[in-house]
Design a protein around this motif. Sequence first.
Motif, PDB file in Angstrom:
ATOM      1  N   THR A 199     -35.690  48.678  50.732  1.00  0.00           N
ATOM      2  CA  THR A 199     -35.219  49.571  51.780  1.00  0.00           C
ATOM      3  C   THR A 199     -34.284  50.619  51.199  1.00  0.00           C
ATOM      4  O   THR A 199     -33.505  50.355  50.287  1.00  0.00           O
ATOM      5  CB  THR A 199     -34.486  48.779  52.874  1.00  0.00           C
ATOM      6  OG1 THR A 199     -33.400  48.046  52.265  1.00  0.00           O
ATOM      7  CG2 THR A 199     -35.427  47.805  53.556  1.00  0.00           C
ATOM      8  N   SER A 229     -36.167  54.383  55.193  1.00  0.00           N
ATOM      9  CA  SER A 229     -37.320  54.609  54.328  1.00  0.00           C
ATOM     10  C   SER A 229     -37.457  53.471  53.320  1.00  0.00           C
ATOM     11  O   SER A 229     -36.602  52.582  53.250  1.00  0.00           O
ATOM     12  CB  SER A 229     -37.168  55.944  53.590  1.00  0.00           C
ATOM     13  OG  SER A 229     -36.022  55.920  52.745  1.00  0.00           O
ATOM     14  N   GLU A 263     -38.175  52.602  49.126  1.00  0.00           N
ATOM     15  CA  GLU A 263     -38.087  53.141  47.778  1.00  0.00           C
ATOM     16  C   GLU A 263     -38.758  52.183  46.813  1.00  0.00           C
ATOM     17  O   GLU A 263     -38.792  50.973  47.051  1.00  0.00           O
ATOM     18  CB  GLU A 263     -36.624  53.344  47.364  1.00  0.00           C
ATOM     19  CG  GLU A 263     -35.866  54.329  48.236  1.00  0.00           C
ATOM     20  CD  GLU A 263     -34.412  54.455  47.822  1.00  0.00           C
ATOM     21  OE1 GLU A 263     -33.971  53.648  46.956  1.00  0.00           O
ATOM     22  OE2 GLU A 263     -33.709  55.330  48.365  1.00  0.00           O
ATOM     23  N   TRP A 274     -36.502  49.661  58.423  1.00  0.00           N
ATOM     24  CA  TRP A 274     -37.007  48.729  57.425  1.00  0.00           C
ATOM     25  C   TRP A 274     -35.924  47.714  57.103  1.00  0.00           C
ATOM     26  O   TRP A 274     -34.738  48.057  57.003  1.00  0.00           O
ATOM     27  CB  TRP A 274     -37.412  49.461  56.153  1.00  0.00           C
ATOM     28  CG  TRP A 274     -38.625  50.323  56.322  1.00  0.00           C
ATOM     29  CD1 TRP A 274     -38.655  51.667  56.540  1.00  0.00           C
ATOM     30  CD2 TRP A 274     -39.986  49.884  56.287  1.00  0.00           C
ATOM     31  NE1 TRP A 274     -39.952  52.108  56.653  1.00  0.00           N
ATOM     32  CE2 TRP A 274     -40.791  51.034  56.498  1.00  0.00           C
ATOM     33  CE3 TRP A 274     -40.605  48.659  56.107  1.00  0.00           C
ATOM     34  CZ2 TRP A 274     -42.180  50.987  56.529  1.00  0.00           C
ATOM     35  CZ3 TRP A 274     -41.983  48.590  56.132  1.00  0.00           C
ATOM     36  CH2 TRP A 274     -42.761  49.740  56.342  1.00  0.00           C
TER      37      TRP A 274
END
Length: 279
Positions: free
Chosen positions: A30, A36, A38, A97
């Motif tokens: 996260t 988002s 990563e 997320w």
Amino acid sequence: MVIEGACYNDSWISFHSDGTYDQGWHSSTTGAGGLSLECQSQITSGTYTRNGNTIVTYVNGGTDVSATYNYDAVNRTLTQNDTNGSYSAWNAATSLWVTLTGNLQLTYTKYTDNDQDNGASADTDGPNDDENNANFYLLGTLNLSSYIVATAQNLDGDSDSSTNLTTESSCYAGSQITFNSNGTYERRINKSILANLGLSLTCDTEITTGTWTRNGNTITTHRTSSGSGSVNVNYTFNSATRVLTGSDSNGDYPSFNSVTSLWAMLTGNVTYSYMRSDS
């Protein structure tokens, strides 16, 4: 997870006949407070032991067990079960997320019989050959095939000019980048620069090293040695044409100034491509 995102696909483990191993682990985590995902990467190395079909790894040659695997020689797979593994999941209630913890099973498929090359050279012995590995055409040395600048130059003093400086000077042709399966790279950059206070040109060489990661078709190098330019460089790899392309909005290149009759350095957009000579 490997069919849900390209990040996991770049994970690998390489065992060597001297009892050592290298491993690259890539996983989605996260980011931005859960807004988002990563792709995080970690490179480890150490030693390993084998007892029948059980493989045990020890990070950095220590005594603490890093992981225990089961090797299936028939299917050429290596499996690890982790009861406390972590992975990312979407929380519909919060629209964020989050990281979950639970049982994970990791399976690796063997694709090369050469324990000395880290998968960099070809092994075409059947359904598990190198070409089934996503990084096969990326690993190894790629040579510079073009160095495109904004305005055409005549570096060799003949009757024509070109925006591709590899056709104007043999200096650029010696540039190359090498990707190793242990997550490291070496880049050799050859460029024409000013000499004799601008009266002539000479060939300058810079070698940088560091680590690299892959997310889909994006290859990112992180320079750990001293050098000029950006520390992080992003490339696009075309698996079909096997061409690696990068760009620099602040690249430099020589140009002849007819007013002063001297060479000068210009700054602008530069696009460069690499290709494996054995592709």
